[in-house]
Scaffold this motif. Structure first.
Motif, PDB file in Angstrom:
ATOM      1  N   VAL A   1       0.747  -1.045  -0.212  1.00  0.00           N
ATOM      2  CA  VAL A   1       0.109  -0.031  -0.025  1.00  0.00           C
ATOM      3  C   VAL A   1       0.900   1.207   0.089  1.00  0.00           C
ATOM      4  CG1 VAL A   1      -1.744   1.270   1.232  1.00  0.00           C
ATOM      5  CG2 VAL A   1      -1.997  -1.087   1.283  1.00  0.00           C
ATOM      6  N   VAL A   2       0.633   2.289  -0.899  1.00  0.00           N
ATOM      7  CA  VAL A   2       1.365   3.422  -0.949  1.00  0.00           C
ATOM      8  C   VAL A   2       0.735   4.506   0.051  1.00  0.00           C
ATOM      9  CG1 VAL A   2       2.160   5.406  -2.391  1.00  0.00           C
ATOM     10  CG2 VAL A   2       1.939   3.046  -3.167  1.00  0.00           C
ATOM     11  N   HIS A   3       1.461   4.888   0.838  1.00  0.00           N
ATOM     12  CA  HIS A   3       0.992   5.875   1.834  1.00  0.00           C
ATOM     13  C   HIS A   3       1.285   7.298   1.184  1.00  0.00           C
ATOM     14  CE1 HIS A   3       0.413   8.222   5.592  1.00  0.00           C
ATOM     15  NE2 HIS A   3      -0.175   7.545   6.178  1.00  0.00           N
ATOM     16  N   ILE A   4       0.316   8.331   1.171  1.00  0.00           N
ATOM     17  CA  ILE A   4       0.666   9.490   0.815  1.00  0.00           C
ATOM     18  C   ILE A   4      -0.087  10.648   1.505  1.00  0.00           C
ATOM     19  CG2 ILE A   4       0.188  11.240  -1.029  1.00  0.00           C
ATOM     20  CD1 ILE A   4      -0.192   8.842  -2.946  1.00  0.00           C
ATOM     21  N   SER A   5       0.688  11.579   2.037  1.00  0.00           N
ATOM     22  CA  SER A   5       0.034  12.636   2.936  1.00  0.00           C
ATOM     23  C   SER A   5       0.287  13.805   2.174  1.00  0.00           C
ATOM     24  CB  SER A   5       1.124  12.932   4.246  1.00  0.00           C
ATOM     25  OG  SER A   5       0.471  13.765   4.891  1.00  0.00           O
ATOM     26  N   ALA A   6      -0.690  14.572   1.978  1.00  0.00           N
ATOM     27  CA  ALA A   6      -0.765  16.109   0.905  1.00  0.00           C
ATOM     28  C   ALA A   6      -1.440  17.124   1.701  1.00  0.00           C
ATOM     29  CB  ALA A   6      -1.621  15.813  -0.280  1.00  0.00           C
ATOM     30  N   VAL A   7      -0.930  18.212   1.666  1.00  0.00           N
ATOM     31  CA  VAL A   7      -1.346  19.373   2.191  1.00  0.00           C
ATOM     32  C   VAL A   7      -2.157  20.492   1.232  1.00  0.00           C
ATOM     33  CG1 VAL A   7      -1.099  21.584   3.642  1.00  0.00           C
ATOM     34  CG2 VAL A   7       0.331  19.466   4.026  1.00  0.00           C
ATOM     35  N   ILE A   8      -3.298  20.639   1.457  1.00  0.00           N
ATOM     36  CA  ILE A   8      -3.980  21.566   0.546  1.00  0.00           C
ATOM     37  C   ILE A   8      -3.824  23.108   1.010  1.00  0.00           C
ATOM     38  CG2 ILE A   8      -6.193  22.280  -0.488  1.00  0.00           C
ATOM     39  CD1 ILE A   8      -6.919  19.181   0.112  1.00  0.00           C
ATOM     40  N   PHE A   9      -3.336  23.945   0.295  1.00  0.00           N
ATOM     41  CA  PHE A   9      -3.031  25.326   0.859  1.00  0.00           C
ATOM     42  C   PHE A   9      -4.316  26.352   0.329  1.00  0.00           C
ATOM     43  CE2 PHE A   9       1.154  23.581   0.915  1.00  0.00           C
ATOM     44  CZ  PHE A   9       1.475  24.131   2.428  1.00  0.00           C
ATOM     45  N   VAL A  10      -4.740  26.951   0.987  1.00  0.00           N
ATOM     46  CA  VAL A  10      -5.778  27.993   0.846  1.00  0.00           C
ATOM     47  C   VAL A  10      -5.270  29.308   1.285  1.00  0.00           C
ATOM     48  CG1 VAL A  10      -7.778  26.308   0.607  1.00  0.00           C
ATOM     49  CG2 VAL A  10      -7.217  27.527   2.709  1.00  0.00           C
ATOM     50  N   GLU A  11      -6.117  30.183   0.864  1.00  0.00           N
ATOM     51  CA  GLU A  11      -5.642  31.736   1.131  1.00  0.00           C
ATOM     52  C   GLU A  11      -6.309  32.368   2.259  1.00  0.00           C
ATOM     53  OE1 GLU A  11      -3.886  33.873  -2.728  1.00  0.00           O
ATOM     54  OE2 GLU A  11      -5.999  33.871  -2.540  1.00  0.00           O
ATOM     55  N   ARG A  12      -7.722  31.881   2.617  1.00  0.00           N
ATOM     56  CA  ARG A  12      -8.614  32.226   3.884  1.00  0.00           C
ATOM     57  C   ARG A  12      -9.272  31.257   4.497  1.00  0.00           C
ATOM     58  NH1 ARG A  12     -10.045  35.239  -0.779  1.00  0.00           N
ATOM     59  NH2 ARG A  12     -12.134  34.286  -0.995  1.00  0.00           N
ATOM     60  N   ASP A  13      -9.350  31.328   5.580  1.00  0.00           N
ATOM     61  CA  ASP A  13     -10.190  30.563   6.683  1.00  0.00           C
ATOM     62  C   ASP A  13     -11.424  30.143   6.024  1.00  0.00           C
ATOM     63  OD1 ASP A  13      -8.012  30.543   8.676  1.00  0.00           O
ATOM     64  OD2 ASP A  13      -8.916  32.698   9.741  1.00  0.00           O
ATOM     65  N   SER A  14     -12.276  31.203   5.529  1.00  0.00           N
ATOM     66  CA  SER A  14     -13.627  30.861   4.718  1.00  0.00           C
ATOM     67  C   SER A  14     -13.218  29.825   3.910  1.00  0.00           C
ATOM     68  CB  SER A  14     -14.202  31.659   4.271  1.00  0.00           C
ATOM     69  OG  SER A  14     -13.419  32.482   3.253  1.00  0.00           O
ATOM     70  N   GLN A  15     -12.022  29.664   3.049  1.00  0.00           N
ATOM     71  CA  GLN A  15     -12.092  28.730   2.074  1.00  0.00           C
ATOM     72  C   GLN A  15     -11.648  27.285   2.665  1.00  0.00           C
ATOM     73  OE1 GLN A  15      -8.792  30.701   0.120  1.00  0.00           O
ATOM     74  NE2 GLN A  15     -10.157  32.007  -1.321  1.00  0.00           N
ATOM     75  N   LYS A  16     -10.656  27.445   3.815  1.00  0.00           N
ATOM     76  CA  LYS A  16     -10.561  26.303   4.549  1.00  0.00           C
ATOM     77  C   LYS A  16     -11.795  25.597   4.691  1.00  0.00           C
ATOM     78  CE  LYS A  16      -8.043  24.526   8.520  1.00  0.00           C
ATOM     79  NZ  LYS A  16      -7.021  24.860   9.692  1.00  0.00           N
ATOM     80  N   GLY A  17     -12.706  26.212   5.368  1.00  0.00           N
ATOM     81  CA  GLY A  17     -13.866  25.622   5.914  1.00  0.00           C
ATOM     82  C   GLY A  17     -14.827  24.890   4.805  1.00  0.00           C
ATOM     83  N   ILE A  18     -14.959  25.774   3.489  1.00  0.00           N
ATOM     84  CA  ILE A  18     -15.319  25.234   2.325  1.00  0.00           C
ATOM     85  C   ILE A  18     -14.859  23.832   1.918  1.00  0.00           C
ATOM     86  CG2 ILE A  18     -15.801  25.501  -0.167  1.00  0.00           C
ATOM     87  CD1 ILE A  18     -16.196  28.465   0.366  1.00  0.00           C
ATOM     88  N   ILE A  19     -13.355  23.693   1.780  1.00  0.00           N
ATOM     89  CA  ILE A  19     -12.791  22.452   1.396  1.00  0.00           C
ATOM     90  C   ILE A  19     -13.027  21.332   2.387  1.00  0.00           C
ATOM     91  CG2 ILE A  19     -10.722  21.339   0.890  1.00  0.00           C
ATOM     92  CD1 ILE A  19      -9.812  24.000  -0.470  1.00  0.00           C
ATOM     93  N   ILE A  20     -13.357  21.569   3.526  1.00  0.00           N
ATOM     94  CA  ILE A  20     -13.390  20.667   4.537  1.00  0.00           C
ATOM     95  C   ILE A  20     -14.657  20.083   4.685  1.00  0.00           C
ATOM     96  CG2 ILE A  20     -13.212  20.080   7.349  1.00  0.00           C
ATOM     97  CD1 ILE A  20     -10.701  21.894   7.564  1.00  0.00           C
ATOM     98  N   GLY A  21     -15.575  21.260   4.652  1.00  0.00           N
ATOM     99  CA  GLY A  21     -16.894  20.735   4.575  1.00  0.00           C
ATOM    100  C   GLY A  21     -17.675  20.439   5.575  1.00  0.00           C
ATOM    101  N   LYS A  22     -18.912  20.271   5.683  1.00  0.00           N
ATOM    102  CA  LYS A  22     -19.689  20.000   7.194  1.00  0.00           C
ATOM    103  C   LYS A  22     -19.165  18.490   7.585  1.00  0.00           C
ATOM    104  CE  LYS A  22     -24.468  20.068   8.797  1.00  0.00           C
ATOM    105  NZ  LYS A  22     -25.823  20.282   8.654  1.00  0.00           N
ATOM    106  N   GLN A  23     -18.951  18.485   8.688  1.00  0.00           N
ATOM    107  CA  GLN A  23     -18.251  17.228   9.263  1.00  0.00           C
ATOM    108  C   GLN A  23     -17.335  16.507   8.331  1.00  0.00           C
ATOM    109  OE1 GLN A  23     -22.160  15.366   9.884  1.00  0.00           O
ATOM    110  NE2 GLN A  23     -22.091  15.822  12.169  1.00  0.00           N
ATOM    111  N   GLY A  24     -16.523  17.492   7.722  1.00  0.00           N
ATOM    112  CA  GLY A  24     -15.360  16.868   6.977  1.00  0.00           C
ATOM    113  C   GLY A  24     -15.801  16.105   5.559  1.00  0.00           C
ATOM    114  N   ALA A  25     -16.920  16.451   5.155  1.00  0.00           N
ATOM    115  CA  ALA A  25     -17.717  15.629   4.035  1.00  0.00           C
ATOM    116  C   ALA A  25     -16.995  16.044   2.586  1.00  0.00           C
ATOM    117  CB  ALA A  25     -19.202  15.871   4.061  1.00  0.00           C
TER     118      ALA A  25
END
Length: 297
Positions: A224-248
């Protein structure tokens, strides 16, 4: 019969189908596709190999009116490519017709000694009788070496385009092995696949504010290949959108990306995604450098 090889740049304004054409020629996904413009940020090197020739394609960022230092970088990358290649494919959206963006690019082509082939894409969306007047209109603006109508999406006339390109290839070596389709490392392609899923799933305020970096990639003893990736955004509101409700939202991004990554690697993948805020990263040269946007690429 001698072996021929060379480099070909694909240019055009955003969203005309450059990445679609690249993927159609290569036969698998190496460049991300989205209905949102300006999704290609780096020169993607795609390699097309036959028994007697090899074409290395550079899929450049769409040339557009700049809005940030990242925009400057993308324009410089696209235009700097033109003097380094055997031929230039100038891709247009035939269904949209001639506009200001195409006129701007044609102005940049004046004085260029490299042969420029006008590739009229999306002819599947055009009435046949509209094609000839459009060819005449573009021909008045530049002396194109060839004019080839295609549909990159369905593959119409793409083989004809490849045949035409053979004329402009010099005798040369085979730069890459037969089975190699890109010179980008797997980590770059994986980061792009993750970014593509975010582009597909998020609203207008997010797409151009994201970057993806692979922080860790390793194969476990069980394969199994284990990959850890970081998604960078510019604003806290964008972070909330990408994570979504309960991480959906983040889960859905991971689910879709993992499917493409497993196809790419040919092995099971465990994908771990994190979201971090880097305020105004598109205008910070140090951050752009850290994320792989180099002016000398």
């Amino acid at each position: 019969m001698s072996y021929k090889s060379g480099f070909v740049a694909i240019i055009g304004r955003p969203n005309v189908g450059k990445s679609t054409l690249m993927n159609q020629v290569i036969g698998q996904k190496i460049a991300i596709m989205s209905d949102k413009p300006q999704t290609t940020r780096n020169k993607i090197h795609g390699v097309y190999t036959t028994n007697d020739s090899q074409i290395v394609f550079l899929d450049t960022p769409g040339i557009h009116k700049r809005q940030s230092k990242l925009g400057d970088y993308m324009n410089q990358t696209a235009m700097s490519t033109l003097g380094e290649v055997e031929a230039v494919l100038f891709l247009i959206d035939a269904a949209e017709g001639l506009g200001g963006g195409d006129r701007f690019i044609i102005e940049q082509l004046k004085g260029l000694k490299t042969p420029v082939i006008l590739v009229m894409n999306k002819i599947d969306k055009l009435e046949p009788e509209a094609l000839l007047p459009l060819i005449t209109e573009y021909s008045k603006l530049h002396d194109f070496a060839e004019i080839v109508p295609i549909s990159a999406k369905v593959g119409s006339n793409v083989n004809t385009l490849l045949d035409q390109l053979q004329k402009y290839l010099p005798e040369g070596p085979q730069y890459y092995p037969d089975d190699q389709v890109t010179d980008h490392p797997e980590q770059f392609v994986i980061a792009e696949l993750i970014r593509e899923k975010i582009l597909h799933l998020t609203r207008e305020e997010v797409p151009h504010s994201i970057a993806v970096a692979i922080e860790d990639m390793r194969a476990e003893p069980n394969g199994v290949v284990h990959i850890s990736a970081v998604i960078f955004v510019e604003r806290d509101s964008q972070k909330g959108i990408i994570i979504g409700k309960q991480g959906a939202m983040l889960k859905e991004v991971g689910r879709r990306a993992r499917t493409d990554i497993e196809n790419l690697l040919g092995s099971k993948t465990f994908l771990e995604l994190w979201v971090k805020v880097k305020k105004d990263w598109r205008n910070q040269e140090r951050v752009l450098r850290d994320l792989g946007f180099h002016k000398d690429q």
